[in-house]
Design a protein around this motif. Structure first.
Motif, PDB file in Angstrom:
ATOM      1  N   TRP A   1     -46.526  -7.799 -82.815  1.00 16.71           N
ATOM      2  CA  TRP A   1     -46.251  -6.355 -82.787  1.00 16.71           C
ATOM      3  C   TRP A   1     -45.471  -5.890 -84.000  1.00 16.71           C
ATOM      4  CZ3 TRP A   1     -41.037  -5.059 -82.453  1.00 16.71           C
ATOM      5  CH2 TRP A   1     -40.175  -6.118 -82.117  1.00 16.71           C
TER       6      TRP A   1
ATOM      7  N   TYR B   1     -44.139   1.139 -83.702  1.00 16.78           N
ATOM      8  CA  TYR B   1     -43.715   2.382 -83.044  1.00 16.78           C
ATOM      9  C   TYR B   1     -44.715   2.845 -81.991  1.00 16.78           C
ATOM     10  CZ  TYR B   1     -40.435   2.306 -86.837  1.00 16.78           C
ATOM     11  OH  TYR B   1     -39.467   1.918 -87.701  1.00 16.78           O
ATOM     12  N   THR B   2     -45.963   2.413 -82.157  1.00 14.40           N
ATOM     13  CA  THR B   2     -46.959   2.879 -81.190  1.00 14.40           C
ATOM     14  C   THR B   2     -47.396   1.795 -80.205  1.00 14.40           C
ATOM     15  OG1 THR B   2     -48.632   2.407 -82.841  1.00 14.40           O
ATOM     16  CG2 THR B   2     -47.929   4.696 -82.638  1.00 14.40           C
TER      17      THR B   2
ATOM     18  N   LEU C   1     -51.940  -1.018 -86.882  1.00 10.68           N
ATOM     19  CA  LEU C   1     -51.084  -0.986 -85.696  1.00 10.68           C
ATOM     20  C   LEU C   1     -49.659  -0.775 -86.201  1.00 10.68           C
ATOM     21  CD1 LEU C   1     -52.295  -4.115 -83.643  1.00 10.68           C
ATOM     22  CD2 LEU C   1     -52.731  -1.725 -83.087  1.00 10.68           C
ATOM     23  N   SER C   2     -48.829  -0.265 -85.311  1.00 15.08           N
ATOM     24  CA  SER C   2     -47.453  -0.064 -85.747  1.00 15.08           C
ATOM     25  C   SER C   2     -46.522  -0.367 -84.585  1.00 15.08           C
ATOM     26  CB  SER C   2     -47.287   1.385 -86.206  1.00 15.08           C
ATOM     27  OG  SER C   2     -45.963   1.800 -85.979  1.00 15.08           O
TER      28      SER C   2
ATOM     29  N   ARG D   1     -57.946   4.274 -80.113  1.00 14.73           N
ATOM     30  CA  ARG D   1     -56.915   4.119 -79.098  1.00 14.73           C
ATOM     31  C   ARG D   1     -55.539   4.502 -79.619  1.00 14.73           C
ATOM     32  NH1 ARG D   1     -58.902  -1.247 -78.486  1.00 14.73           N
ATOM     33  NH2 ARG D   1     -60.917  -0.973 -77.532  1.00 14.73           N
ATOM     34  N   LEU D   2     -55.356   4.354 -80.910  1.00 19.18           N
ATOM     35  CA  LEU D   2     -54.024   4.631 -81.449  1.00 19.18           C
ATOM     36  C   LEU D   2     -53.793   6.109 -81.686  1.00 19.18           C
ATOM     37  CD1 LEU D   2     -53.563   1.692 -83.922  1.00 19.18           C
ATOM     38  CD2 LEU D   2     -52.437   2.047 -81.739  1.00 19.18           C
ATOM     39  N   THR D   3     -54.867   6.833 -81.935  1.00 20.31           N
ATOM     40  CA  THR D   3     -54.662   8.244 -82.259  1.00 20.31           C
ATOM     41  C   THR D   3     -54.739   9.099 -81.002  1.00 20.31           C
ATOM     42  OG1 THR D   3     -56.982   8.302 -82.810  1.00 20.31           O
ATOM     43  CG2 THR D   3     -55.425   8.225 -84.629  1.00 20.31           C
TER      44      THR D   3
ATOM     45  N   GLY E   1     -47.052  -0.322 -77.192  1.00 20.19           N
ATOM     46  CA  GLY E   1     -46.184  -0.199 -76.027  1.00 20.19           C
ATOM     47  C   GLY E   1     -45.861  -1.521 -75.352  1.00 20.19           C
TER      48      GLY E   1
END
Ligand code: SF4
Lengths: 870, 263
Positions: free
Chosen positions: A420, A434-435, A431-432, A868-870, A437
């Motif tokens: 992560w 911050y996003t 991926l970040s 999925r990220l946006t 979960g």
């Protein structure tokens, strides 16, 4: 291991590594044994020093080839062509060991009229359902064998959701004890004649054209290996994941089993098939499985779709009338008694309803794809590092980002625990932290010297290991973790009366603990696995002591005897007294070091020869005796006639049927039931191949589940101009799998510090690569870079008139540890071989270019998780 | 207390490097740096201050149908190199502090607490075995596992080798075994098998013998290793001659001084 399981009865190596020293020839294929099993390889060296010929068949010249007498480079994925041609050679030159074949294999059995071979159907067997993409195996049964009763769904071979491990029993579809035979092997529909026709086009010319092995070299191998047969000689075969990790891996192993049965090389000293396992206890982890589709001792996990809801139906389906599986009920009930103790009664079907049911594909890839689709909440990862160690690493990591929580237990912070914040996706901005979960819990794990327990090694040998030191800090053993987690869950369940908790509440979970951390006593677990009498708690001595009336408890019937009496842990015994190592550890079953060893004697019970004697009948003592424990009923004389047609139990096999798990007591050249992709092996091209299948219209294994989707793409096959080269991945001696345990150790990291790609001099000049510089490797899944190693150990091959190039990548690196490198597994595709759902790693297509790969955001050509990220 | 030796048989070596690692583990020697050499599978590259066993990889072009054990080819040779523990040891003779001693087992041992880092031994070793450590500059090499031998154990490398490529034992017995092994290999058709023992040179034999195939130079073994002191006599002789010549020249210069100078 259904390849060996269906052919011979048990899914385990048939022999011990020490016994390789008795061989007259050893064929190593699908394995670089010297490289990955250097300690066991000493016995190959010993055989060589005693005059045995060592043959190594491998696309690359490896450390194993360097020790061999004959090295054969071949096109990756053409193994069944090569082995099929050896079978063809044996039959056409009458090289089979006739007495053995007629008495100890199903070569004489006559097949049904409605069976159609791949020769008739251009690459398919009869029973193929093109819509459902699976076989109905009924036409593969012996002629005259009644199909077992059961409703349609209950027919064996139809359980889509379960894998193949549970099918090791074989013979579930029919009463295989009833059959017709022709012991002259002349009947046109007898197995031997069907086999001859089936492999009739697997000729040396085909091998030359499509494996890239010249006829001369092939004939040399054929001559050397098939000479290691007969009364006076034996030959052994060693393989590893170079065979299993193909879209037809099980069938490659089947081909080897057929060859060894024809040559009479199973159950005899210096013979056998040695499945080399890649971890210390991989055999153990199928015996007492970490797999989703079997229970301990290869009992099938009940499936909601294919198994009766009733215990009687389940038992009826999986037991056979004759042979060792006639005891299925005993093994199962004893297991239930070990699980649930007093709570398991005849009235409640011994707790059968408490067992979870298989409801879908719960294999690693099955649930990982579900995870990628957001269908899994949490995950425990123990003894595994899938972020870099599993196929299609990008998808693996993207899937973990979909979890709510992730528990990782390991000795170091692995890539799986750190994905992560430092995975390539994070570095590239896909991926970040911050996003994502996912909440990650990292638990420190004890190393193998810091805990007690057993390993079951490659030769089914249980070796107990005492704890040497306490683990540091908060590190704990797996047993500690699971035991205390279980206790807490049970405590919760005790207050929660929903029906899903019945099983958990009934579970016996009361091992004694010791030390300041309440470590469970693992020796007590081993005692339970061995089994005991419920009434007085006395340890059981032998599998024969097991009962179906609930009076015995046993955690894994095949391990029975490892702890036969109080204070006697045979896995911890260290007094070897012969070559096979009796007195050191305990080999399941019954400390037999060589399986099916009744076959080392003639039907009349005398050894085939003085030189190759192992187990024989002692007329005076009226028992089987010799250099190994007999894998046979000890007091059944060789001349007792078999009553397989109407008898019951193991006694029905009489005195001369060595393959006691099969209902007919013989080795299966032909597998009438238990496999999902055919009763005989047929050559299929890899899922990604440069060429068309030379033998059949059917290009690749029809029963494979390709799992193709936008984040798991394939190259076009046959031939994709974008990906013109063949890629294999593999291991080096210096590292262990994806390197989690070795990249972190300086003394090992320095030995192979960087990822490299092995290419031939011809290839490097064709593509413009320079030794020591970088190359970029691309597949439809990902792009990585590696240092270029130009070496004559790699060779281009002539395939059907054109030159093809193969390149090799060891897969030990990742983004953490003392030495790092790109993740080779990112290049691989997730695919599922039909029987065991394993991926194809040994034959893929790729492109190779000089220079380094683009980095950062530039490298995102196909973002996996953007939506999925946006 | 017997005089011991290694016999490293490259025809049995599988190049697993277990000996290298066992040596470092037992002796607490650090890694050598994480450099990919590109030279076959050899990334520790040479014997040195932090590599006391070193496995060499000798690559040639393999031929399909023949493995490395075939008499017709040696296509990928492996050989585990180590300090030779010479009978007449250049390092020992060159050491000015007495740090290098011969042990009761016949091995050559550097006492790290006496070594002052002068590095005379480094240049005096005919095999290039001894090296200075980058940290404190002292010289290090294989100890012949003196500590293990003291308590009756075999050296770590020989103990760990899975194929018995590294044999350890009493020296004369091992020499006998080596001769027998050469016979066996030759009978098997490996006519090029030889024993490397360096008895015929000023080194006077070694306590770490090797069985190799073909030209020993391929294994980085000098065919005729000589102890540097052997050159001493010659060296002093030339020095003496040079000194004599110089002296003579000077005298001659005076004798032949032209009379004009006096003028
Ligand atoms: S341990 Fe033995 S086999 Fe392995 S590299 Fe060293 S000498 Fe060779």
């Amino acid at each position: 291991m259904p390849g060996l399981g269906t052919s011979l009865g048990r899914g385990g190596a048939t022999t011990a590594q020490q016994d390789l020293s008795n061989a007259d020839a050893i064929l190593i294929m699908g394995s670089s044994m010297a490289e990955n099993h250097p300690v066991g390889f000493q016995w190959v060296i010993e055989a060589r020093e005693k005059g045995a010929k060592i043959i190594h068949v491998d696309p690359r010249f490896t450390r194993t080839s360097a020790m061999a007498d004959i090295w054969v480079p071949l096109r990756a994925g053409s193994d069944i062509l090569f082995l099929g041609a050896l079978i063809h050679y044996v039959i056409e030159n009458n090289r089979e060991f006739r007495d053995y074949v007629v008495n100890y294999t199903n070569a004489p059995m006559i097949l049904r009229e409605d069976f159609r071979d791949t020769e008739d159907l251009d690459g398919l067997f009869s029973g193929w359902d093109g819509e459902k993409k699976k076989y109905d195996p009924e036409s593969w049964l012996y002629r005259g064998s009644p199909v077992k009763a059961g409703d349609d769904d209950n027919k064996p071979g139809h359980a889509e959701s379960s894998g193949g491990h549970g099918k090791d029993r074989g013979g579930e579809a029919q009463d295989a004890g009833k059959y017709q035979e022709d012991r002259t092997l002349q009947h046109p529909r007898c197995v031997f004649q069907v086999l001859r026709r089936h492999f009739s086009r697997y000729t040396p010319e085909i091998v030359e054209r499509f494996c890239g092995v010249s006829e001369d070299v092939f004939l040399k191998v054929a001559e050397v290996f098939t000479s290691a047969s007969g009364k006076e000689k034996t030959g052994a075969i060693c393989y590893a994941v170079g065979w299993t990790q193909h879209s037809k891996g099980v069938q490659i192993i089947r081909t080897a089993a057929i060859l060894q049965l024809l040559l009479g090389n199973i159950g005899r000293p210096g013979g056998g098939i040695l499945a080399l396992r890649g971890h210390a206890s991989i055999q153990g982890s199928t015996d007492i499985p970490t797999l989703y589709d079997i229970l301990p001792g290869y009992l099938p996990m009940p499936s909601s779709e294919a198994d009766s809801k009733k215990l009687t139906g389940y038992i009826g389906k999986h037991s056979s009338r004759t042979g060792l599986w006639s005891g299925f009920e005993k093994y199962f009930v004893s297991l239930m008694k070990a699980y649930y103790g007093e709570a398991a009664t005849r009235a409640n079907d011994w707790g059968f309803d408490w067992l979870p049911r298989i409801t879908g594909d719960h294999s690693h890839f099955g649930y990982w794809l579900d995870m990628a689709d957001g269908q899994l909440e949490g995950l425990f990862v123990m003894g595994q590092n899938p972020a870099v160690g599993a196929s299609n690493g990008r998808l693996q990591r993207a899937a973990m980002a979909q979890l709510k929580w992730l528990v990782v237990r390991d000795m170091v912070e692995t890539e799986t625990a750190s994905f992560w914040y430092d995975s390539p996706e994070v570095k590239r901005g896909e991926l970040s932290p911050y996003t994502i979960g996912t909440e990650v819990f990292l638990f420190p794990a004890a190393g193998s010297a810091e805990k007690a327990g057993t390993f079951t090694n490659t030769q089914r040998l249980l070796q107990y290991r005492n704890q040497a030191v306490d683990p540091p800090g908060d590190a704990r053993s797996e047993a500690w973790f699971m035991y205390h987690l279980g206790r807490r869950l049970k405590k919760k369940a005790a207050q929660d009366f929903r029906s899903r908790n019945h099983g958990l509440r009934a579970l016996t979970w009361d091992y004694p603990v010791h030390g300041k951390h309440d470590e469970p006593q693992v020796e007590d677990v081993l005692k339970e696995i061995n089994g005991y009498a419920v009434r007085d708690g006395k340890q059981l001595k032998h599998i024969k002591d097991l009962k179906e009336d609930g009076s015995t408890a046993c955690g894994a019937w095949i391990y029975c005897g490892v702890y036969p009496e109080e204070k006697r842990n045979r896995a911890n015994e260290r007094h070897p007294n012969d070559l096979l190592g009796h007195g050191w550890g305990f080999a399941w079953p019954n400390d037999c070091r060589i399986l099916y060893n009744r076959a080392s004697a003639r039907p009349d019970g005398t050894p085939w020869s003085e030189r190759k004697k192992l187990v024989w009948w002692d007329e005076e003592k009226k028992e089987w005796t010799g250099l190994d424990n007999a894998d046979y009923e000890k007091h059944v004389p060789p001349d007792r006639p078999a009553k397989v047609h109407d008898g019951h139990g193991t006694e029905a096999l009489g005195g001369a049927r060595p393959f006691t798990l099969h209902p007919d007591g013989v080795g299966w050249i032909w597998v009438p039931s238990g496999l999902k992709d055919g009763p005989l092996p047929a050559h299929y091209e890899p899922l990604e191949s440069l060429i068309k299948n030379p033998l059949y219209a059917q290009q690749d294994n029809p029963a494979v589940n390709k799992r193709a989707r936008s984040d798991n793409r394939y190259a076009n096959s046959p031939g994709d101009p974008r990906y013109p080269y063949i890629l294999s991945t593999y291991r080096l001696t210096e590292h262990h799998t994806a390197g989690g345990m070795t990249r972190t150790l300086s003394h090992l990291a320095e030995l192979q510090p960087e990822l490299f790609i092995e290419v031939s001099p011809e290839f490097s000049s064709e593509v413009g690569l320079r030794h020591g510089e970088y190359a970029t490797v691309t597949t439809p899944r990902s792009t990585i870079e590696a240092r270029v190693m130009v070496t004559p150990r790699m060779r281009p091959l002539q395939i059907d008139g054109r030159v093809i190039h193969q390149v090799g990548l060891p897969y030990h690196w990742g983004y953490r540890g003392q030495v790092t490198g790109d993740v080779v597994n990112d290049l691989l595709v997730i695919s599922e071989e039909p029987n065991v759902r394993i991926m194809e790693t040994k034959a893929l297509l790729c492109d190779v270019r000089p220079g380094r790969r683009p980095s950062g955001a530039q490298a995102i050509e196909k973002p996996l998780t953007k939506e999925r990220l946006t | 207390m017997s005089v011991t030796a290694f016999l490293t048989d490259s025809t049995l070596c599988i190049g697993c490097k277990a000996c290298e690692v066992a040596c470092k583990e037992w002796n607490h020697v650090s890694e050598d740096g994480y450099d990919w050499s590109g030279y076959s599978y050899d990334n520790t590259s040479a014997l040195g201050a932090s590599t006391w066993r070193h496995v060499k990889f000798i690559e040639e072009t393999p031929v399909p149908g023949l493995g490395g054990n075939a008499s017709e080819q040696t296509s990928w040779g492996f050989s585990s190199d180590v300090c030779k523990h010479c009978e007449v040891a250049g390092c020992l003779e060159a050491c000015p502090t007495g740090a290098i001693v011969r042990t009761e087992f016949g091995g050559v041992f550097i006492q790290p607490d006496v070594c002052n880092g002068c590095a005379y031994c480094v240049v005096a070793c005919p095999f290039g075995v001894v090296a200075k450590n980058h940290g404190d500059g002292r010289a290090f090499k294989c100890t012949f596992c003196y500590d293990r031998q003291k308590v009756g154990l075999a050296p770590a490398c020989a103990t760990t080798c899975p194929t018995e490529s590294i044999k350890f034992g009493e020296i004369s017995q091992l020499r006998g075994e080596a001769q027998q092994r050469i016979q066996v290999l030759r009978q098997r058709g490996l006519e090029d098998a030889t024993l490397y023992d360096a008895t015929h040179t000023s080194v006077g034999g070694i306590h770490a013998m090797f069985i190799v195939r073909g030209d020993v130079r391929a294994y980085n073994l000098p065919p005729n290793p000589e102890v540097p002191t052997r050159y001493l006599k010659k060296g002093w002789m030339s020095a003496a001659i040079a000194a004599g010549l110089l002296l003579g020249g000077t005298v001659l210069a005076f004798l032949t001084q032209p009379a004009t100078d006096a003028r």
